[in-house]
Design a protein around this motif. Structure first.
Motif, PDB file in Angstrom:
ATOM      1  N   VAL A 145      -5.720  -1.513 -13.144  1.00 59.31           N
ATOM      2  CA  VAL A 145      -4.729  -0.566 -12.640  1.00 59.31           C
ATOM      3  C   VAL A 145      -4.373   0.384 -13.778  1.00 59.31           C
ATOM      4  O   VAL A 145      -3.829  -0.036 -14.799  1.00 59.31           O
ATOM      5  CB  VAL A 145      -3.472  -1.288 -12.131  1.00 59.31           C
ATOM      6  CG1 VAL A 145      -2.526  -0.285 -11.479  1.00 59.31           C
ATOM      7  CG2 VAL A 145      -3.840  -2.396 -11.154  1.00 59.31           C
ATOM      8  N   CYS A 169      -8.198   1.339 -10.110  1.00 55.39           N
ATOM      9  CA  CYS A 169      -7.020   1.763  -9.358  1.00 55.39           C
ATOM     10  C   CYS A 169      -6.054   2.499 -10.274  1.00 55.39           C
ATOM     11  O   CYS A 169      -6.134   2.405 -11.506  1.00 55.39           O
ATOM     12  CB  CYS A 169      -6.280   0.557  -8.770  1.00 55.39           C
ATOM     13  SG  CYS A 169      -7.197  -0.389  -7.542  1.00 55.39           S
ATOM     14  N   THR A 173      -3.217   4.697  -5.724  1.00 51.54           N
ATOM     15  CA  THR A 173      -4.192   4.031  -4.860  1.00 51.54           C
ATOM     16  C   THR A 173      -3.518   3.534  -3.573  1.00 51.54           C
ATOM     17  O   THR A 173      -2.498   2.839  -3.640  1.00 51.54           O
ATOM     18  CB  THR A 173      -4.829   2.838  -5.595  1.00 51.54           C
ATOM     19  OG1 THR A 173      -5.503   3.308  -6.758  1.00 51.54           O
ATOM     20  CG2 THR A 173      -5.812   2.105  -4.700  1.00 51.54           C
ATOM     21  N   LEU A 176      -2.153  -0.415  -2.890  1.00 56.17           N
ATOM     22  CA  LEU A 176      -2.377  -0.967  -4.228  1.00 56.17           C
ATOM     23  C   LEU A 176      -2.065  -2.463  -4.281  1.00 56.17           C
ATOM     24  O   LEU A 176      -2.838  -3.249  -4.838  1.00 56.17           O
ATOM     25  CB  LEU A 176      -1.513  -0.228  -5.252  1.00 56.17           C
ATOM     26  CG  LEU A 176      -1.594  -0.745  -6.697  1.00 56.17           C
ATOM     27  CD1 LEU A 176      -2.996  -0.593  -7.255  1.00 56.17           C
ATOM     28  CD2 LEU A 176      -0.584  -0.014  -7.588  1.00 56.17           C
TER      29      LEU A 176
END
Length: 254
Positions: A145, A169, A173, A176
């Motif tokens: 992330v 991500c 996103t 998520l």
């Protein structure tokens, strides 16, 4: 809970680095430049100074005004006594950051900041060492992330190059939480505190918190006993410093 203790692992690496320094004909020198007064910057620089002192590397730091930063980098580029150069981020502007990245000699860019640098970016390198040091199985699904230039993007590239299943991500996103919850290994490097909640981590997940200076993992997640997780501080940070000095010693050996 199992902790991925970066400080403990970095201690073993530090011992090996001290042995390498002892074998060199010339003591390596690391030059650190920074702008402004920030408590976090001072902590980061002090951590590097302590590591350098422990292994016998000379670490010099200098605060410079933004308008002379580029000139100072050029001087250090030309100084044959300087093995590696770090410009401690953040800088006052994106324009200055871009100019710095164009100016720093790739052969001395031991932080791995520029695309031309021959060195691995320090934080991704440290994270990979940390996972390997604790025998974390990388064959599952890995979500990263945050796709920043310093951590997320190069780390994802390294893992993908080794054939791992990586999902990239960021905070924008869609779904998520669902994407993160389906992953075996969660690596967060967004700069947003407490982004990763307990509901986002499935049972038995591995969580790497690359947040700095604030943790990107919430308190409820940290209280769970089923997870393998990095402390913050003491997880990724010490490994980043160890990886940085590893790059410096590679430069010194060349």
């Amino acid at each position: 809970m199992k902790l991925l203790d970066g400080a403990d692992l970095a201690g073993f690496i530090q011992t090996r680095h001290a042995q390498i320094v002892d074998s060199l004909d010339r003591r390596p020198r690391l030059a650190i430049l920074y702008c402004g007064d920030q408590a976090a910057t001072e902590r980061y620089i002090r951590a590097k100074q302590i590591y350098g002192e422990a292994i016998g590397v000379e670490v010099v730091s200098e605060k410079v005004e933004p308008d002379v930063l580029i000139k100072k980098i050029m001087q250090l580029n030309a100084d044959t006594e300087v093995t590696g150069i770090i410009v401690q981020l953040p800088l006052p502007s994106q324009t200055l950051t871009a100019e710095m990245l164009k100016t720093i000699d790739p052969a001395k860019d031991v932080d791995g900041l520029t695309e031309r640098s021959p060195f691995e970016a320090a934080t991704p390198k440290g994270i990979l060492w940390l996972l390997a040091g604790y025998n974390i199985d990388l064959n599952g699904k890995i979500v990263i992330v945050g796709q920043g230039r310093l951590i997320g993007k190069p780390l994802a590239g390294s893992l993908e190059a080794s054939g791992r299943d990586v999902v990239r991500c960021d905070e924008s996103t869609p779904d998520l939480a669902q994407v993160v919850n389906s992953s075996d290994i969660i690596i967060s490097a967004t700069g947003k505190p407490k982004l990763i909640t307990s509901a986002m981590a499935k049972q038995g997940a591995v969580v790497v918190d690359a947040g700095s200076p604030a943790s990107e993992v919430d308190d409820d997640l940290r209280s769970r006993s089923d997870l393998t997780i990095t402390p913050n501080p003491g997880g990724v940070g010490p490994m980043t410093v160890a990886a940085l000095f590893d790059n410096l010693l590679i430069a010194a050996q060349k």
